[in-house]
Enzyme design. Structure first.
Site, PDB file in Angstrom:
ATOM      1  N   GLU A  49     -36.273  24.228 -21.456  1.00 42.49           N
ATOM      2  CA  GLU A  49     -35.382  23.621 -22.454  1.00 42.49           C
ATOM      3  C   GLU A  49     -34.689  24.709 -23.262  1.00 42.49           C
ATOM      4  OE1 GLU A  49     -33.726  21.443 -23.781  1.00 42.49           O
ATOM      5  OE2 GLU A  49     -34.751  19.579 -24.227  1.00 42.49           O
TER       6      GLU A  49
ATOM      7  N   ASP B  21     -35.433  20.838 -31.605  1.00 37.77           N
ATOM      8  CA  ASP B  21     -34.906  20.642 -32.957  1.00 37.77           C
ATOM      9  C   ASP B  21     -35.806  19.629 -33.665  1.00 37.77           C
ATOM     10  OD1 ASP B  21     -33.034  20.809 -35.063  1.00 37.77           O
ATOM     11  OD2 ASP B  21     -31.890  19.142 -34.271  1.00 37.77           O
ATOM     12  N   THR B  22     -35.499  18.331 -33.574  1.00 42.40           N
ATOM     13  CA  THR B  22     -36.423  17.341 -34.143  1.00 42.40           C
ATOM     14  C   THR B  22     -37.658  17.173 -33.253  1.00 42.40           C
ATOM     15  OG1 THR B  22     -35.415  15.486 -32.968  1.00 42.40           O
ATOM     16  CG2 THR B  22     -34.504  16.034 -35.132  1.00 42.40           C
TER      17      THR B  22
ATOM     18  N   THR C 113     -36.273  14.644 -28.244  1.00 41.54           N
ATOM     19  CA  THR C 113     -35.844  14.731 -26.841  1.00 41.54           C
ATOM     20  C   THR C 113     -36.977  15.255 -25.964  1.00 41.54           C
ATOM     21  OG1 THR C 113     -33.607  15.216 -27.602  1.00 41.54           O
ATOM     22  CG2 THR C 113     -34.100  15.720 -25.302  1.00 41.54           C
TER      23      THR C 113
HETATM   24  P1  IMP Z   1     -34.069  17.171 -30.564  1.00 43.73           P
HETATM   25  O1  IMP Z   1     -34.304  15.882 -29.838  1.00 43.73           O
HETATM   26  O2  IMP Z   1     -33.600  16.913 -31.980  1.00 43.73           O
HETATM   27  O3  IMP Z   1     -35.229  18.133 -30.521  1.00 43.73           O
HETATM   28  O4  IMP Z   1     -32.816  17.850 -29.911  1.00 43.73           O
HETATM   29  C1  IMP Z   1     -32.892  18.456 -28.719  1.00 43.73           C
HETATM   30  C2  IMP Z   1     -31.534  18.698 -28.104  1.00 43.73           C
HETATM   31  O5  IMP Z   1     -30.473  18.725 -29.058  1.00 43.73           O
HETATM   32  C3  IMP Z   1     -31.556  20.085 -27.504  1.00 43.73           C
HETATM   33  O6  IMP Z   1     -32.039  20.036 -26.190  1.00 43.73           O
HETATM   34  C4  IMP Z   1     -30.108  20.480 -27.597  1.00 43.73           C
HETATM   35  O7  IMP Z   1     -29.411  20.027 -26.471  1.00 43.73           O
HETATM   36  C5  IMP Z   1     -29.599  19.802 -28.825  1.00 43.73           C
HETATM   37  N1  IMP Z   1     -29.628  20.715 -30.000  1.00 43.73           N
HETATM   38  C6  IMP Z   1     -30.546  20.771 -30.990  1.00 43.73           C
HETATM   39  N2  IMP Z   1     -30.261  21.727 -31.885  1.00 43.73           N
HETATM   40  C7  IMP Z   1     -29.134  22.312 -31.436  1.00 43.73           C
HETATM   41  C8  IMP Z   1     -28.345  23.425 -31.924  1.00 43.73           C
HETATM   42  O8  IMP Z   1     -28.611  24.066 -32.950  1.00 43.73           O
HETATM   43  N3  IMP Z   1     -27.258  23.736 -31.181  1.00 43.73           N
HETATM   44  C9  IMP Z   1     -26.908  23.071 -30.024  1.00 43.73           C
HETATM   45  N4  IMP Z   1     -27.637  22.053 -29.545  1.00 43.73           N
HETATM   46  C10 IMP Z   1     -28.731  21.671 -30.229  1.00 43.73           C
HETATM   47 MG    MG Z   2     -31.013  20.364 -24.491  1.00 41.80          MG
END
Ligand code: IMP
Ligand code: MG
Length: 173
Positions: free
Chosen positions: A93, A97-98, A101
């Site tokens: 990956e 972030d959160t 995903t």
């Molecule tokens: P999560 O579900 O919030 O953890 O987001 C995961 C997905 O969001 C990552 O696999 C990225 O594709 C996208 N993402 C999260 N943060 C960033 C960032 O700072 N820049 C670009 N894409 C991000």
């Molecule tokens: Mg991603």
């Protein structure tokens, strides 16, 4: 844009991850599952540094669309081409972030009964986690800023940079 990780720093981090993976999977032939589209550069650098034999597959999950906030519900847009039952699977990956995903994806793959399932992530933003994500191989901890480059995009732009940049100043969690 502010530089966060130079190409040299990234290369050092990816080399370290390749060594850790080589060491752990010695004698095995894991399947690397790259998460499209953000992980394509990271995965392609990583596989070229690995000494163990591997196979590669991809899965596509929804991106942020046009904004910088996760949309919440996750689904699989494009599934795997390979059968993963009984395989040693490493998810590759770009960023956690959160954590929503990645948590969804790991549960989705686990239901398909791989022999083992581990997670390799280039960047982790711990201050943003909404769920805990156990990361087995981590490149770098990063602050709470929106990052682009080295595969990461904003509305499909900026992926092609060889370095990682912050688009804005740090904001609260
Ligand atoms: P999560 O579900 O919030 O953890 O987001 C995961 C997905 O969001 C990552 O696999 C990225 O594709 C996208 N993402 C999260 N943060 C960033 C960032 O700072 N820049 C670009 N894409 C991000
Ligand atoms: Mg991603």
């Amino acid at each position: 844009m502010t530089l966060v990780l130079s190409p040299e720093e990234i290369a050092r981090g990816v080399r370290r991850l390749a060594q850790e993976i080589d060491h752990y999977y010695l004698g095995k032939r894991p399947l690397l599952v790259g998460v499209l589209r953000g992980a394509f550069i990271f995965l392609s650098d990583l596989v070229r540094l690995l000494e163990i034999p591997v196979t590669v597959d991809f899965i596509r999950l929804p991106s942020y669309g046009c904004g910088t906030e996760s949309q919440g519900a996750v689904r699989v847009l494009q599934g795997l081409s390979e059968e993963i039952r009984g395989r040693d699977v490493i998810v590759v990956e770009d960023i956690v972030d959160t954590g929503v995903t990645t948590t969804f994806l790991m549960a989705y793959l686990k239901r398909r009964k791989p022999a083992s399932l581990r997670l390799c992530v280039l960047l982790d933003k711990p201050s943003r986690h909404r769920v805990e994500v156990p990361i087995d191989y981590l490149g770098f901890l990063v602050p709470n800023v929106f990052l682009v480059g080295y595969g990461l995009d904003l509305a499909q732009a900026h992926r092609q940079y060889p370095a990682v940049y912050a688009l804005e100043e740090e904001v609260g969690p």
